[in-house]
Write a protein that holds these residues in place. Sequence first.
Motif, PDB file in Angstrom:
ATOM      1  N   ALA A 193       0.134   3.035  -4.318  1.00 12.94           N
ATOM      2  CA  ALA A 193       0.105   1.344  -4.045  1.00 12.94           C
ATOM      3  C   ALA A 193       0.852   0.613  -5.348  1.00 12.94           C
ATOM      4  O   ALA A 193       0.894   1.439  -6.315  1.00 12.94           O
ATOM      5  N   GLY A 226      -1.987  -4.367   5.472  1.00 14.35           N
ATOM      6  CA  GLY A 226      -2.805  -4.406   4.094  1.00 14.35           C
ATOM      7  C   GLY A 226      -3.520  -6.012   3.975  1.00 14.35           C
ATOM      8  O   GLY A 226      -3.264  -6.603   3.019  1.00 14.35           O
ATOM      9  N   ALA A 281       0.834  -1.395  -0.062  1.00 13.97           N
ATOM     10  CA  ALA A 281       0.095   0.043   0.145  1.00 13.97           C
ATOM     11  C   ALA A 281       0.799   1.250   0.142  1.00 13.97           C
ATOM     12  O   ALA A 281       0.371   2.264  -0.524  1.00 13.97           O
ATOM     13  N   ASN A 282       1.947   1.078   0.608  1.00 14.43           N
ATOM     14  CA  ASN A 282       2.988   2.433   0.655  1.00 14.43           C
ATOM     15  C   ASN A 282       4.433   1.770   0.984  1.00 14.43           C
ATOM     16  O   ASN A 282       4.386   0.473   0.967  1.00 14.43           O
ATOM     17  N   GLN A 339      -5.455  -2.939   2.311  1.00 18.61           N
ATOM     18  CA  GLN A 339      -5.423  -1.604   2.847  1.00 18.61           C
ATOM     19  C   GLN A 339      -5.494  -0.686   1.750  1.00 18.61           C
ATOM     20  O   GLN A 339      -4.509  -0.598   0.873  1.00 18.61           O
ATOM     21  N   GLU A 377      -3.957   3.967  -7.560  1.00 17.43           N
ATOM     22  CA  GLU A 377      -4.419   4.483  -6.189  1.00 17.43           C
ATOM     23  C   GLU A 377      -5.305   3.322  -5.687  1.00 17.43           C
ATOM     24  O   GLU A 377      -6.268   2.661  -6.821  1.00 17.43           O
ATOM     25  N   LYS A 382       2.678   2.448  -9.782  1.00 18.45           N
ATOM     26  CA  LYS A 382       1.997   2.924  -8.943  1.00 18.45           C
ATOM     27  C   LYS A 382       0.520   3.049  -9.338  1.00 18.45           C
ATOM     28  O   LYS A 382       0.247   3.475 -10.498  1.00 18.45           O
ATOM     29  N   ASP A 387       6.905   7.049   3.818  1.00 15.71           N
ATOM     30  CA  ASP A 387       5.785   6.788   2.564  1.00 15.71           C
ATOM     31  C   ASP A 387       6.113   6.883   1.232  1.00 15.71           C
ATOM     32  O   ASP A 387       5.400   6.234   0.587  1.00 15.71           O
ATOM     33  N   GLY A 418      -4.390   2.803  -0.340  1.00 18.95           N
ATOM     34  CA  GLY A 418      -3.181   3.412  -0.609  1.00 18.95           C
ATOM     35  C   GLY A 418      -3.426   4.618  -1.736  1.00 18.95           C
ATOM     36  O   GLY A 418      -3.838   4.006  -2.990  1.00 18.95           O
ATOM     37  N   SER A 419      -2.562   5.587  -1.560  1.00 20.22           N
ATOM     38  CA  SER A 419      -2.547   6.511  -2.740  1.00 20.22           C
ATOM     39  C   SER A 419      -1.582   6.260  -3.910  1.00 20.22           C
ATOM     40  O   SER A 419      -1.335   6.469  -4.971  1.00 20.22           O
TER      41      SER A 419
END
Length: 339
Positions: A66, A42, A30-31, A61, A84, A82, A315, A63-64
């Motif tokens: 992920a 997660g 997630a990060n 979980q 979202e 990556k 993060d 995550g922006s």
Amino acid sequence: IKLQASAVIRGRVVGPTKKPLAGARVKYQANQAAAMMGAFMGGAGETLTGEDGTFVLDGMQPGSSASVVVRRDGYIDGASEKFEVKGGEVAEAPDVVLSKGARIVVTVMGPDGRALPGARVETKLDRDDDVTWDFVEAFTGGRTLSTDASGRTVLDHVPPGTVTLTANHDDYASAKESMKAPQDEGAITLRLRASRSIAGRVLDERGDPIAGALVRVHGQVERERDVGDGVTSTVVEIESLGVAHTKSDGRYEIRRIPDGDVSVTVTAAGFLEATTDERGAAEVRLARRDQDGQQRIDALTEKIRQKQLEMMEADNEAERRALQQKVAQLTQELNALQE
């Protein structure tokens, strides 16, 4: 307590020819913190791809930034771009394309230039990308290989990046070389050096032995470096050649030190650091440090430890690099205090 809705993630894993890959392990991150903690964040966080290369991860979980990372025998680890992930929704992960990586043939020779069977070759990979299967492996990962009767071993599935190879043998000093991973296949030769032992004793100002002191040996090593267009240049580097801790009687011994000039540095809690040459290493006397100075050192050491923990929980890459720079700055301050 407000509970956060979990998410479902779907995606696909394929090979270099875009053929679906079954049986690949898929892990959700997630990060950066989730990448370090693995399955502890997660949800379950890991699954296998089906015959059609697809996978589904449930209870994840949000995550922006992920991603999913993938591992499969015969390929180098890969990761998706990556994306979202929102709570209570189904997220489509970008396809993960795995590649075979490069193949490097490693030859180890003794000081006489003959092939050396039974040598151990430790590998360290510094990838060009930020693909990390898990945090612990990223810091401690690497394979240890053994040379065959011809003095050779093969490192397969090497990702793009820098490969550092260290060859060891019980009868010789080690050899270390770094190279950029080739596109397809490459070769490298490591030549071990004749060695000796350095032994001595560490005492305080009164002549009493100091137990647990750290003794480090450094020396200059010449290496060939590729500067581009097939041109190499000889560079001189300072290399750590061995470490040891003193016993209860203050004695130490460090074996397999290569021939040549070396420096010996000794540190111990509550004492000032001392550096000497090989002749002075037979008996090293340390002066006691003043109490205020020791307290400042202890405080800086704790601050460095805290920043390292923050770096593990960062993060994103930018935050991690900023903390890494702070750790380097604090380490310089610590080294200055210890001089």
